[in-house]
Design an enzyme around this catalytic site. Structure first.
Site, PDB file in Angstrom:
ATOM      1  N   ASN A 400       0.831  -1.206   0.000  1.00 35.67           N
ATOM      2  CA  ASN A 400       0.000   0.000   0.000  1.00 35.67           C
ATOM      3  C   ASN A 400       0.862   1.251   0.000  1.00 35.67           C
ATOM      4  OD1 ASN A 400      -1.900   2.072   0.540  1.00 35.67           O
ATOM      5  ND2 ASN A 400      -3.244   0.644   1.593  1.00 35.67           N
ATOM      6  N   ASP A 401       1.434   1.580   1.140  1.00 36.66           N
ATOM      7  CA  ASP A 401       2.134   2.857   1.287  1.00 36.66           C
ATOM      8  C   ASP A 401       3.344   2.982   0.363  1.00 36.66           C
ATOM      9  OD1 ASP A 401       0.360   3.622   3.425  1.00 36.66           O
ATOM     10  OD2 ASP A 401       1.453   2.157   4.649  1.00 36.66           O
ATOM     11  N   VAL A 402       4.006   1.862   0.053  1.00 38.44           N
ATOM     12  CA  VAL A 402       5.234   1.923  -0.748  1.00 38.44           C
ATOM     13  C   VAL A 402       4.950   2.095  -2.235  1.00 38.44           C
ATOM     14  CG1 VAL A 402       6.526   0.569   0.925  1.00 38.44           C
ATOM     15  CG2 VAL A 402       5.351  -0.598  -0.949  1.00 38.44           C
TER      16      VAL A 402
END
Length: 476
Positions: A400-402
Site C-alpha cells: 500500500n504505502d510503498v
C-alpha cells in the site's frame, strides 16, 4: 595451565572473525544462510570458551540458563509464522538489550559493594574515581542503552503483534520524554561520580525502562522497520560497552559489529523513506488516517480474476510487487507458482522490492527466498523504477504505502517525499487487496483510484490461486 588464557583469547578472536565473516555473507541472499551458520558457530565457540574462564562461578546455573534459552528459541523458531517474524526479531532484540542491562546492573551492584575483581585479576575501587571511572561509566552507559532497547523493543513487539494501538500520544509528551531522559542521565552521572547506593541504581533503571516505553509508544506502526533496526543498533552498543566492563573480547567485537550494522541499516531505512531519524522518532507518520490536502478523484474499479489472468497471460512484461498482504496470507509459494506459469508462457517476470516493504528490513526478500524465487528475478527499487513505463502489467499484492503516488504529488501527505515504487506509471496495474481500507500508515492510496488500476479484492492466497487456475484454463 598457563596456556589456558591464551587459548581462550584465541577462541574469542576466532569467534569474532566468524561473526564478521558471517555478517558479510548475510549481505547477499545467495550466501545469507551460510553466514548465519558461520555466526552461529562463532557464538557456540565463544560460549564454550567462556565456560573455561578461570574463576568462573555458578557454571551449573549458567548452563541451565543456556539450555532453557536454546530450547525456548528452538521451539519458538520452529513454530513462529513468517508473518510474525518481525515481532519475533523485535522480541529477541529486546532480550539482547535486557541481557546487557542486566550485566550492567550486576556490575553496578558489585561496584556498590566497594570493590570489583575483574576476570583478569585487576582491581578497581568504587570510591574516588581513579581507575574505576572508565569501567563504571561504561557500565552505566551500557545499562542505560540496554534498558531503553529492552522496553522499547517490547513495545515494538506489542505493536506488531496487534496488542497495542499503533500510536499513543498525549499533550506535552516530548517534554515528558526529555525530562525522563534528563533524570536518567543525571542519576547515571551520580553513579559514575561514585554515589552507588542501591536505591539510586533502582531508580536509574526504572527511568531508563520508562524512557524506552515513552519513546516507542507514539511511533506509528509504519515506522516499525526503522525502529527495530535502531533498537538492534542500541543492543549491539550496549553489549559492546558491557564487554569493555567485563574485558571480554568476544562481547566487544560482536557488540560493535552489531551496533555498526544496525546503525547503517537504520540510516538506509530512514533514507529509503526520505526522512531523518529524528522525524521517525518524533514525527507524525501514520498519525491521521487519510491525512491529505488533495482530493482523490475517481473510484476503485474492481476486476474479476479471469479478466486479470488474461491481461497477465498475454502481456510481454509483468512486475510483481509483494507487500505485507502477501505475508499475512502466506501466499509467497502460490505467487511463485503464478510467476513460473507466466514465465513458461514467455512473459518476462520480475519482482520489485521496496526497502521498507513489510514489517522489518528484508521482510519480502525472506518470503520470496523461502518460496524459491531466484535472486536474479528480484529487483530493488532503484533498479526497477525505470522499467515500469515499459511494463504491461504491475501486480501489487498487499502493498500500500510503498506504491502510493501521493508521496510525490501531495505535500500535505505524511509520506510526502518518501521514495516509492513507480507502479502508477505501468500500462496496467492490478491490485490484490482484502478490502477498501487504508494501509498500515493509515493513508489513502491514490493508486487505487487511477484510470489504469483495477482492484482484485480478496485474500492474497485465494486471489493468486484464482489467477493461476484462470491462466491454466486458457491452455486447457
Amino acid at each position: 595451565m598457563n596456556w589456558l588464557p591464551t587459548l581462550i583469547k584465541a577462541c574469542y578472536f576466532l569467534a569474532a572473525l566468524l561473526f564478521i565473516l558471517g555478517l558479510k555473507r548475510m549481505s547477499s541472499p545467495r550466501t545469507a544462510r551460510g553466514g548465519i551458520v558461520w555466526a552461529g558457530i562463532g557464538m557456540l565457540l565463544a560460549v564454550l570458551a567462556t565456560f573455561a574462564l578461570p574463576g568462573l562461578e555458578h557454571r551449573g546455573l549458567i548452563l541451565a540458563a543456556v539450555l532453557i534459552g536454546v530450547v525456548a528459541a528452538w521451539w519458538s523458531g520452529r513454530r513462529v509464522a513468517m508473518t510474525a517474524m518481525p515481532q519475533m526479531v523485535a522480541l529477541y532484540n529486546g532480550m539482547g538489550g535486557g541481557a546487557a542491562a542486566a550485566i550492567g546492573a550486576v556490575e553496578l551492584i558489585g561496584y556498590a559493594g566497594a570493590a570489583v575483581t575483574l576476570l583478569d585479576g585487576d582491581r578497581f575501587t568504587a570510591s574516588g574515581g581513579g581507575p574505576a571511572l572508565a569501567p563504571l561509566a561504561l557500565a552505566v552507559l551500557g545499562a542505560l542503552i540496554g534498558a531503553v532497547s529492552f522496553s522499547g523493543s517490547l513495545i515494538a513487539f506489542a505493536k506488531l503483534q496487534g496488542w497495542l494501538d499503533r500510536r499513543f500520544v498525549f499533550p506535552g509528551q516530548r517534554v515528558v520524554n526529555l525530562l525522563v531522559l534528563a533524570a536518567a542521565l543525571v542519576l547515571g552521572g551520580m553513579l559514575v561520580a561514585g554515589r552507588l547506593q542501591l536505591p539510586l541504581i533502582v531508580v536509574f533503571f526504572v527511568l531508563a525502562l520508562v524512557f524506552g516505553l515513552l519513546m516507542t509508544l507514539p511511533i506509528g506502526g509504519a515506522d516499525m522497520p526503522v525502529v527495530i533496526s535502531l533498537y538492534n543498533a542500541f543492543t549491539g552498543l550496549a553489549v559492546a560497552f558491557e564487554g569493555f566492563v567485563l574485558q571480554n573480547e568476544a562481547m566487544i567485537i560482536a557488540g560493535t559489529v552489531v551496533g555498526a550494522a544496525g546503525t547503517l541499516l537504520t540510516q538506509l531505512m530512514a533514507r529509503a523513506m526520505n526522512r531523518s531519524l529524528g522525524n521517525v522518532l518524533f514525527g507524525s507518520f501514520g498519525a491521521a488516517a487519510g491525512a491529505t490536502a488533495q482530493e482523490i478523484a475517481g473510484s476503485q474499479k474492481p476486476i474479476e480474476a479471469a479478466d486479470a489472468a488474461v491481461m497477465m497471460a498475454y502481456a510481454e512484461r509483468v512486475v510483481i510487487v509483494p507487500g505485507y498482504g502477501m505475508a499475512v496470507a502466506q501466499a509467497q509459494h502460490k505467487v511463485w507458482e503464478l510467476a513460473q506459469i507466466l514465465i513458461a508462457r514467455g512473459v518476462k517476470v520480475k519482482f520489485a522490492i521496496h526497502p521498507v516493504a513489510g514489517r522489518m528490513p528484508g521482510h519480502m526478500n525472506v518470503l520470496l527466498a523461502e518460496a524459491g524465487v531466484p535472486y536474479d528475478l528480484i529487483a530493488d527499487m532503484e533498479d526497477i523504477n525505470p522499467e515500469f513505463p515499459a511494463t504491461d502489467v504491475a501486480l501489487v499484492i498487499g502493498a500500500n504505502d510503498v506504491v502510493n503516488p501521493m508521496a510525490k504529488t501531495d505535500p500535505a501527505s505524511p509520506i510526502y517525499g518518501m521514495p516509492i515504487l513507480d507502479v502508477a506509471s505501468a500500462k496496467n496495474v492490478i491490485v490484490i487487496k482484502r478490502g477498501k481500507g487504508t494501509g498500515f500508515a493509515g493513508i489513502e492510496n491514490a493508486l487505487f483510484y487511477a484510470d489504469n488500476t483495477r482492484m482484485l479484492y480478496g485474500d492474497a492466497q485465494g486471489a493468486v490461486a484464482a489467477l493461476v487456475a484462470a491462466i491454466k484454463a486458457l491452455d486447457a
